[in-house]
Design an enzyme around this catalytic site. Structure first.
Site, short mmCIF file in Angstrom:
data_model
loop_
_atom_site.label_atom_id
_atom_site.label_comp_id
_atom_site.label_asym_id
_atom_site.label_seq_id
_atom_site.Cartn_x
_atom_site.Cartn_y
_atom_site.Cartn_z
N GLU A 21 28.51 53.56 35.15
CA GLU A 21 29.92 53.32 34.82
C GLU A 21 30.15 53.13 33.33
OE1 GLU A 21 30.47 49.97 37.85
OE2 GLU A 21 32.31 51.16 38.06
N GLU A 73 38.20 41.43 36.54
CA GLU A 73 38.68 40.05 36.34
C GLU A 73 38.80 39.72 34.85
OE1 GLU A 73 36.48 40.94 38.63
OE2 GLU A 73 36.67 39.69 40.42
N LYS A 98 41.47 49.38 41.09
CA LYS A 98 40.45 50.35 40.66
C LYS A 98 40.24 51.31 41.83
CE LYS A 98 35.85 50.34 38.46
NZ LYS A 98 34.67 49.51 38.13
#
Ligand SMILES: Nc1nc2c(c(=O)[nH]1)N=C([C@H](O)[C@@H](O)CO)CN2
Length: 121
Positions: A21, A73, A98
């Site tokens: 990612e 978060e 997401k």
């Protein structure tokens, strides 16, 4: 207190905890409810007295595109803090979704509320 809202703000950024990612950009969707007293803007028909949703959207987009957090978060806290400080927003509810994170779901994400709603009549 009134609300100015933004729904479905789409931003692509580096976000995620896994190695794969860190090398790609993924889509996020943001929904915001922003507390604001809309009466001064309405009484004067003046954008300068309004919370400009276009300006807020542009600022958030630039901020997120430049960020590289792991957790949504963390990103949510940074966005909430920045919007409250820069635009003098006393309270907000922020949803960050997401949609490509978890297969077999429509989307996943977080919702936070920060600040205090000013009550008046
Ligand atoms: N509560 C959270 N859970 C997870 C997060 C997150 O940011 N907050 N992130 C991941 C991974 O990055 C995931 O999106 C990869 O598919 C996992 N859980």
């Amino acid at each position: 207190m009134d609300i100015v809202y933004i729904r479905g703000l789409r931003v692509q950024t580096v976000i995620g905890v896994y190695d794969w990612e860190r090398t790609i950009r993924q889509p996020l969707l943001l929904d915001l409810d922003l507390a604001w007293d809309n009466r001064p803007a309405a009484e004067n028909d003046d954008l300068k007295l309004a919370l400009d949703y276009a300006e807020v959207s542009q600022h958030i987009t630039q901020m997120i595109e430049a960020s590289q957090y792991q957790l949504i978060e963390t990103l949510a806290e940074k966005v909430a803090h920045e919007v409250m400080q820069r635009f003098s927003v006393p309270w907000l509810r922020l949803t960050i979704s997401k949609p490509t994170a978890v297969g077999n779901t429509d989307t996943v994400g977080v919702v936070i509320e920060r600040g205090a709603k000013i009550t008046d009549d």
